[in-house]
Write an enzyme that holds these catalytic residues in place. Structure first.
Site, PDB file in Angstrom:
ATOM      1  CD  GLU A  60      -1.492  -2.167   2.085  1.00  0.00           C
ATOM      2  OE1 GLU A  60      -2.276  -3.089   2.737  1.00  0.00           O
ATOM      3  OE2 GLU A  60      -0.143  -2.872   1.899  1.00  0.00           O
ATOM      4  NE  ARG A 192      16.316 -26.894  -5.578  1.00  0.00           N
ATOM      5  CZ  ARG A 192      17.183 -27.494  -6.143  1.00  0.00           C
ATOM      6  NH1 ARG A 192      18.438 -26.736  -6.422  1.00  0.00           N
ATOM      7  NH2 ARG A 192      17.248 -28.835  -6.533  1.00  0.00           N
ATOM      8  N   GLY A 305      12.736 -38.556  -2.312  1.00  0.00           N
ATOM      9  CA  GLY A 305      12.314 -39.423  -3.072  1.00  0.00           C
ATOM     10  C   GLY A 305      10.752 -39.941  -3.052  1.00  0.00           C
TER      11      GLY A 305
END
Length: 372
Positions: A60, A192, A305
């Site tokens: 703002e 990331r 994984g």
């Protein structure tokens, strides 16, 4: 004092523009939320701004500075309810009142609002206020870690997996396999940069020997920490992760009954080692996440994984899924993305939070948990 209701089509369009501006803060403002603001007077945009840097001016204020005297009598479109408290910067409600803004339309309510919040203060100051315009799912999708932090004692966890059309992530377990193309790689590095930490399981750390740093795009405000879940404390001392340990800390979580010598070896290599309770042959994910929150980690991007991905889904700990699908197949002998019995995972818990997006030849699909 006025708090009006239904936003117009023009209101929705300007608020969408504010949303696009807000996203420019990715990687620079966390753990604060990304916020955008558009000032419109007599149908003309007179000022735009976004929260560009942690501790810097809010959206703002940036928009008011861009508009200068033209802010008087304008409508402010803000993605998040203007703040009403003194923090690193003064309240945005005060800035809007001083600028003479006539009307405020905001997308999401501030989860930390008390005693009427910013909207209440603006109404008391004679400003016409419309909002929140967005439903909870839309608001959450823009700043998931921020909203999660107000409701939970553990970090927000997102799961990123690159997979083939047939749902495989490697040609075989332990075999490093390139799935996606260069544009997807670049976008993952950008992804990331907006998280406090990057997480992998020990199997992925050994097979891929990743660095898990931000390299292909401008770095974020703070390098993400790297986390490895390594129950037996067997991560090699010469793992690539340790090359950057001075600037991007490495945290290894091991079972509390792991061999003391192995824990000391990892500490000597440069890791911050956290022994936690085990759960079967794995680690207790709740314990891991609580330790992470205790050391200041509020958001985690898990990059695999398959076993860890399945556990996060099965235990309902993944708040968002980033699924990057490459136009290729690896075949039945390849490693499934979510481990065995993926059909039994709680897929009904998720909804699409954005349209699919092309990353070069690959496609990004983003899903958010319905219960936030």
């Amino acid at each position: 004092m006025s708090r009006s209701g239904i936003p117009s089509a023009a209101d929705e369009a300007y608020l969408e523009r504010a949303r696009q501006l807000a996203r420019s803060g990715w990687g620079r403002v966390h753990p604060n939320p990304m916020v955008g603001c558009v000032l419109v007077r007599d149908g003309e945009v007179v000022g735009e701004g976004h929260h560009a840097e942690f501790g810097g001016p809010h959206a703002e204020v940036a928009a008011i500075e861009a508009a200068r005297t033209r802010a008087e009598g304008a409508t402010a479109y803000v993605t998040l309810e203007p703040c009403n408290h003194h923090g690193k910067t003064p309240p945005c409600t005060e800035a809007l009142l001083r600028a003479g803004v006539r009307r405020v339309v905001f997308g999401a309510s501030d989860p930390g609002s008390v005693s009427g919040g910013g909207a209440g203060t603006l109404c008391e100051g004679g400003i016409d206020v419309v909002g929140p315009v967005w439903d909870d799912a839309t608001a959450f999708a823009e700043n998931p870690a921020f909203f999660h932090a107000h409701r939970h004692a553990t970090p927000f966890v997102a799961l990123k997996l690159a997979m083939s059309l047939d749902g495989r992530i490697a040609r075989a377990r332990g075999v490093r396999t390139r799935i996606t193309g260069a544009e997807a790689d670049r976008q993952v590095h950008h992804l990331r940069s907006g998280f406090d930490a990057i997480l992998v399981g020990a199997g992925t750390a050994r097979a891929d020997d990743p660095r898990l740093t931000v390299r292909l795009v401008p770095p974020g405000r703070v390098p993400p920490r790297r986390i490895v879940l390594d129950p037996s404390a067997g991560l090699p001392s010469d793992a690539a992760l340790f090359a950057d340990a001075d600037t991007a800390p490495v945290h290894v979580f091991a079972r509390s009954d792991a061999r003391e010598g192995e824990l000391e070896r990892l500490e000597a290599a440069g890791a911050h080692v956290h022994p936690v309770e085990g759960k079967g042959s794995d680690l207790d994910l709740e314990a891991v996440l609580r330790v992470c929150r205790g050391i200041g980690i509020t958001s985690i991007l898990c990059e695999g994984g398959a076993r860890l991905a399945g556990s996060l889904l099965r235990q309902r700990r993944a708040g968002r899924l980033y699924l990057i699908v490459a136009p290729r197949a690896l075949g039945d002998g390849a490693l499934p993305a979510f481990g065995p019995r993926a059909e039994d995972l709680p897929w009904d818990d998720y909804r699409r939070s954005a349209p699919p997006e092309a990353w070069g030849d690959d496609t990004l699909i983003v899903l958010d948990r319905k219960e936030i």
